[in-house]
Design a protein around this motif. Structure first.
Motif, PDB file in Angstrom:
ATOM      1  N   LEU A   1       5.061  -7.895   6.539  1.00  0.00           N
ATOM      2  CA  LEU A   1       5.017  -6.538   7.083  1.00  0.00           C
ATOM      3  C   LEU A   1       5.498  -6.514   8.535  1.00  0.00           C
ATOM      4  O   LEU A   1       6.247  -5.616   8.943  1.00  0.00           O
ATOM      5  N   GLU A   2       5.094  -7.492   9.312  1.00  0.00           N
ATOM      6  CA  GLU A   2       5.508  -7.551  10.708  1.00  0.00           C
ATOM      7  C   GLU A   2       7.018  -7.710  10.839  1.00  0.00           C
ATOM      8  O   GLU A   2       7.663  -7.061  11.668  1.00  0.00           O
TER       9      GLU A   2
ATOM     10  N   GLY B   1       8.578  -4.455   9.777  1.00  0.00           N
ATOM     11  CA  GLY B   1       8.286  -3.473  10.813  1.00  0.00           C
ATOM     12  C   GLY B   1       9.129  -3.670  12.060  1.00  0.00           C
ATOM     13  O   GLY B   1       9.627  -2.710  12.658  1.00  0.00           O
TER      14      GLY B   1
ATOM     15  N   ARG C   1      11.573  -0.770  13.275  1.00  0.00           N
ATOM     16  CA  ARG C   1      11.317  -0.183  14.585  1.00  0.00           C
ATOM     17  C   ARG C   1      12.634   0.119  15.321  1.00  0.00           C
ATOM     18  O   ARG C   1      12.763   1.142  16.001  1.00  0.00           O
TER      19      ARG C   1
ATOM     20  N   GLU D   1       6.610   6.749  14.446  1.00  0.00           N
ATOM     21  CA  GLU D   1       5.691   5.685  14.020  1.00  0.00           C
ATOM     22  C   GLU D   1       5.280   5.879  12.567  1.00  0.00           C
ATOM     23  O   GLU D   1       5.202   4.925  11.796  1.00  0.00           O
TER      24      GLU D   1
ATOM     25  N   GLN E   1       8.086   4.822  10.400  1.00  0.00           N
ATOM     26  CA  GLN E   1       8.210   3.359  10.409  1.00  0.00           C
ATOM     27  C   GLN E   1       7.247   2.741   9.398  1.00  0.00           C
ATOM     28  O   GLN E   1       7.610   1.860   8.626  1.00  0.00           O
ATOM     29  N   TRP E   2       6.014   3.215   9.434  1.00  0.00           N
ATOM     30  CA  TRP E   2       5.001   2.682   8.517  1.00  0.00           C
ATOM     31  C   TRP E   2       5.373   2.953   7.067  1.00  0.00           C
ATOM     32  O   TRP E   2       5.301   2.071   6.210  1.00  0.00           O
ATOM     33  N   LEU E   3       5.819   4.182   6.789  1.00  0.00           N
ATOM     34  CA  LEU E   3       6.160   4.547   5.424  1.00  0.00           C
ATOM     35  C   LEU E   3       7.291   3.679   4.878  1.00  0.00           C
ATOM     36  O   LEU E   3       7.220   3.195   3.757  1.00  0.00           O
ATOM     37  N   VAL E   4       8.319   3.488   5.685  1.00  0.00           N
ATOM     38  CA  VAL E   4       9.464   2.700   5.232  1.00  0.00           C
ATOM     39  C   VAL E   4       9.084   1.238   5.056  1.00  0.00           C
ATOM     40  O   VAL E   4       9.395   0.613   4.032  1.00  0.00           O
ATOM     41  N   ALA E   5       8.391   0.691   6.030  1.00  0.00           N
ATOM     42  CA  ALA E   5       8.027  -0.727   5.947  1.00  0.00           C
ATOM     43  C   ALA E   5       7.108  -0.984   4.756  1.00  0.00           C
ATOM     44  O   ALA E   5       7.300  -1.963   4.022  1.00  0.00           O
TER      45      ALA E   5
ATOM     46  N   ALA F   1       6.809   0.856   2.051  1.00  0.00           N
ATOM     47  CA  ALA F   1       7.548   1.085   0.802  1.00  0.00           C
ATOM     48  C   ALA F   1       8.355  -0.158   0.434  1.00  0.00           C
ATOM     49  O   ALA F   1       8.378  -0.583  -0.717  1.00  0.00           O
TER      50      ALA F   1
ATOM     51  N   LEU G   1       7.766  -3.249   1.454  1.00  0.00           N
ATOM     52  CA  LEU G   1       6.812  -4.300   1.092  1.00  0.00           C
ATOM     53  C   LEU G   1       6.393  -4.150  -0.362  1.00  0.00           C
ATOM     54  O   LEU G   1       6.419  -5.116  -1.130  1.00  0.00           O
TER      55      LEU G   1
ATOM     56  N   ILE H   1      16.578   2.399  -0.666  1.00  0.00           N
ATOM     57  CA  ILE H   1      15.540   2.821   0.278  1.00  0.00           C
ATOM     58  C   ILE H   1      16.142   3.033   1.672  1.00  0.00           C
ATOM     59  O   ILE H   1      15.839   4.017   2.350  1.00  0.00           O
TER      60      ILE H   1
END
Lengths: 228, 228
Positions: free
Chosen positions: B127-128, B131, B135, B141, B144-148, B150, B152, B221
DNA sequence: ACCTGAACACCGTTCAAGT
DNA sequence: ACCTGAACACCGTTCAAGT
């Protein structure tokens, strides 16, 4: 004077009036899984519930993997049957995906078992549904396959994560909410230089909505289609 | 005069010059998994390989789930360390995703174990990385979370399917190619009215390229991002 | 054809006892 | 503090024997 006949009698006094069959076994398996999770499904527990010998089940079911796959299939088939069509192909895909998400969230055991049923009936059913809707989007056959299988993989990924989360939560005897807080708390203590992204994610992890995030992922894939 | 001392001596004659440690246990676990798959990792086999008692492992490792997660983490950390940055954020994401795909394909056990390590270190690492690259795309933000996540989930979904495929193939003692043919053959015999999409998919399933299809999903994606 | 249930060959995990 | 290994409480699966 025949344990055999006694058992048979006993079984027929139960709720299912008929003798052992593939269907009755699968039905009992789903009931066991629903009530106490994946660890509750053992051949011993199942044969006790069915008032039969553990070996009898093998006359109708190949092995445990077959049993789990069949249990998934029963639930998936029921779930799909209850879904209506949306006004557009994309809406149909969203409706279908959410129905699968809800079914998996209601039964964590399925989130774990479904990804292990690669190529088998429950997966075929899901793929066919996705494919049917994707087909209406007017893409090439190659594109149809790519989109449908990407969505399938995404759904199975979410299913697996959901199941894993619930499994840990249950083993720690806490609920989803406390579990997310525990994860967020662990993440927020990670090294600030090495894990900046995950640390920020920890801040809004507790109040995020799994279902909405799941749908956002589906929409992301659907939007990729327009851009193609 | 001490079986204890004898065992200790015996162990130190082995390849690892030091005594038992978390690292040496994990290393041995990975070796066992790599050589004979998930079923090869038992506490008995592991303790034999380490010339120790099966209970000794529990001094360093909480339980089997912890062991599997740690084994994944070791491999994921090594994999990530070997990846270079791409010329653009999107290229970096593609490169990273393919590296994960290759690592999982080379070790089917990881495809099964990774999805079960929800919220733990191997997942945090992945994830990091995602992310960090996401980023650089200049999103909010929340986005970013949604894409990362998804991505993952998609990666974990593919990982699980890959593992399940290999597991069935291995149990039937056939290779990937023959397995795909077997699935395609089953699919092509499905009811024509109920499963038109899957039947057509069966036709090009045998010659499709898993790795290319996987990357196509990642690209889908990524393209969704532009369209947003 | 279908069912019984003991037996087999495993598991992960614990723990009193050692050093 | 760290390790030993027998013991415990399970598993899935098989199979001779029944009906």
């Amino acid at each position: 004077m025949a344990k055999y006949a006694m058992k048979r009698k006993e079984r027929n006094n139960g709720s299912s009036s008929e003798g052992l069959s593939r269907e009755s076994i699968i039905e009992a398996a789903v009931a066991l899984l629903d009530s106490n999770g994946e660890s509750a499904l053992t051949f011993r527990a199942l044969s006790e519930r069915l008032s039969t010998g553990s070996g009898a089940i093998y006359w109708h079911i190949a092995n445990k993997s077959d049993l789990l796959s069949a249990a998934c299939d029963a639930v998936v088939a029921r779930t799909i049957a209850a879904i209506g069509h949306g006004p557009t192909p994309k809406e149909s895909i969203r409706t279908f995906s959410l129905a699968m998400f809800d079914a998996i969230e209601a039964r964590p055991w399925m989130g774990a078992a479904l990804p292990r049923a690669a190529g088998e009936m429950p997966i075929v059913r899901i793929l066919e549904c996705l494919g049917g809707h994707v087909r209406a989007l007017g893409l090439s056959e190659q594109q149809q396959w790519l989109v449908a299988s990407a969505m399938l993989n995404y759904i199975l990924g979410v299913a697996g994560q959901n199941a894993a989360n619930m499994h840990v939560a249950m083993s720690k005897q806490i609920d989803r909410h406390d579990f997310l807080h525990a994860v967020a708390s662990t993440w927020s203590r990670l090294d600030a230089d090495a894990y900046p992204f995950v640390r920020r994610a920890a801040e809004f992890l507790p109040q995020h909505n799994d279902r909405e995030d799941f749908l956002a992922g589906i929409d992301l894939i659907l939007r990729g289609l327009d851009a193609g």
